[in-house]
Design a protein around this motif. Structure first.
Motif, PDB file in Angstrom:
ATOM      1  N   ASP A   1       0.832  -1.203   0.000  1.00  0.00           N
ATOM      2  CA  ASP A   1       0.000   0.000   0.000  1.00  0.00           C
ATOM      3  C   ASP A   1       0.871   1.259   0.000  1.00  0.00           C
ATOM      4  O   ASP A   1       0.539   2.255  -0.652  1.00  0.00           O
TER       5      ASP A   1
ATOM      6  N   VAL B   1       1.907   1.799  -3.564  1.00  0.00           N
ATOM      7  CA  VAL B   1       0.815   2.340  -4.383  1.00  0.00           C
ATOM      8  C   VAL B   1       0.655   3.838  -4.141  1.00  0.00           C
ATOM      9  O   VAL B   1       0.563   4.631  -5.081  1.00  0.00           O
TER      10      VAL B   1
ATOM     11  N   ARG C   1      -6.770   1.970  -6.381  1.00  0.00           N
ATOM     12  CA  ARG C   1      -6.363   0.915  -7.315  1.00  0.00           C
ATOM     13  C   ARG C   1      -7.372   0.781  -8.453  1.00  0.00           C
ATOM     14  O   ARG C   1      -7.004   0.638  -9.617  1.00  0.00           O
TER      15      ARG C   1
ATOM     16  N   ASP D   1      -6.698   1.613 -12.522  1.00  0.00           N
ATOM     17  CA  ASP D   1      -7.011   0.642 -13.576  1.00  0.00           C
ATOM     18  C   ASP D   1      -8.004   1.217 -14.568  1.00  0.00           C
ATOM     19  O   ASP D   1      -7.854   1.070 -15.788  1.00  0.00           O
TER      20      ASP D   1
END
Length: 283
Positions: free
Chosen positions: A157, A160, A271, A275
């Protein structure tokens, strides 16, 4: 604020208000975060109290005064006292007009966008030194990089968040084009619904950047009513802002209600958004 600090802050606000010949017997907490926002009664004045080390009160007071003079939709300073910053016992206090909330529902997306557009128009008329939005992003980056400040953040995390902040700061900074003075955080919590229409509060986060950065803090429907918006840039700004506010939730000192659960939920949203926008968070 922690309870002992909050008690001291309330006492300071009451003392300052009394010294200004305002009639004050009680204080109702309206908001409690890095600063304490109080409704002083019966004089019906709002006091905003912050520790000296955390404040930019003088900047906020002067900016609010100048914006109000141009007719911008911002909360006004208290008219019965001199518009200035009061400092006492390690706190700074500013005094503002109290607006009785309108209970007829939330601000419509069109009205929200209109108020923000008017605010931006007024801000364009001012020459005010302010940091670029990238400095706000860098604050979040430093927090992600500091494992002592974010000990509960898992390695995957952390990567990210760090990658997303870095790559989108660069992408948005390179493609944003025209930049101007912004509110910095015009989210619904900083918008009052009043009989005078929507009014923005909390100007301490002002920065320079594209209007899409401000719009990214508002509900999604608002962006459809703001003229001339670069929707692709707005989508990237929304992911960037989400990464920033998610980072704050992992600060060991964060006191946001249910913050850790929200931080976990928002990581999943980041996330999915990366995407959905064809981004990998790297760069």
């Amino acid at each position: 604020m922690q309870v002992p600090e909050a008690r001291r802050a309330v006492a300071v606000a009451l003392s300052i208000a009394s010294s200004l010949d305002l009639t004050v017997d009680d204080a109702v907490v309206l908001h409690d975060s890095n600063k304490l926002t109080l409704r002083l009664l019966p004089c019906d004045v709002v006091a905003r109290v912050a520790p000296v080390a955390q404040q930019v009160a003088q900047f906020e007071v002067e900016l609010a005064r100048r914006l109000a003079e141009t007719g911008c939709p911002v909360a006004a300073l208290a008219p019965r006292v001199e518009p200035r910053v009061h400092e006492r016992d390690g706190f700074v206090v500013t005094l503002w007009t109290y607006y009785e909330p309108v209970t007829a529902g939330e601000v419509s997306p069109a009205d929200y966008a209109g108020a923000l557009e008017r605010l931006h128009a007024g801000m364009r008329t001012l020459e005010v030194p302010a940091p670029r939005f990238t400095e706000r992003v860098e604050q979040a980056q430093r927090l992600v990089a500091n494992r002592c400040r974010t000990p509960a953040l898992a390695d995957a995390d952390r990567q990210v968040l760090g990658d997303t902040l870095r790559s989108l700061k660069r992408r948005i900074g390179e493609r944003s084009g025209a930049e101007q003075l912004l509110h910095g955080e015009p989210h619904p919590g900083n918008l009052l619904t009043t009989a005078d229409g929507p009014l923005f509060v909390d100007l301490e986060t002002c920065c320079r950047g594209p209007v899409e950065f401000d719009l990214a803090h508002a509900p999604e429907e608002v962006g459809a009513h703001y003229p001339g918006v670069d929707q692709s840039l707005l989508r990237e700004c929304r992911i960037l802002v989400l990464a920033m506010v998610t980072t704050w939730r992992w600060d060991r000192d964060d006191q946001f209600p249910d913050g850790r659960r929200r931080g976990t939920e928002w990581l999943s949203r980041i996330r999915a958004a990366l995407d959905g926008n064809g981004l990998d968070g790297h760069g």
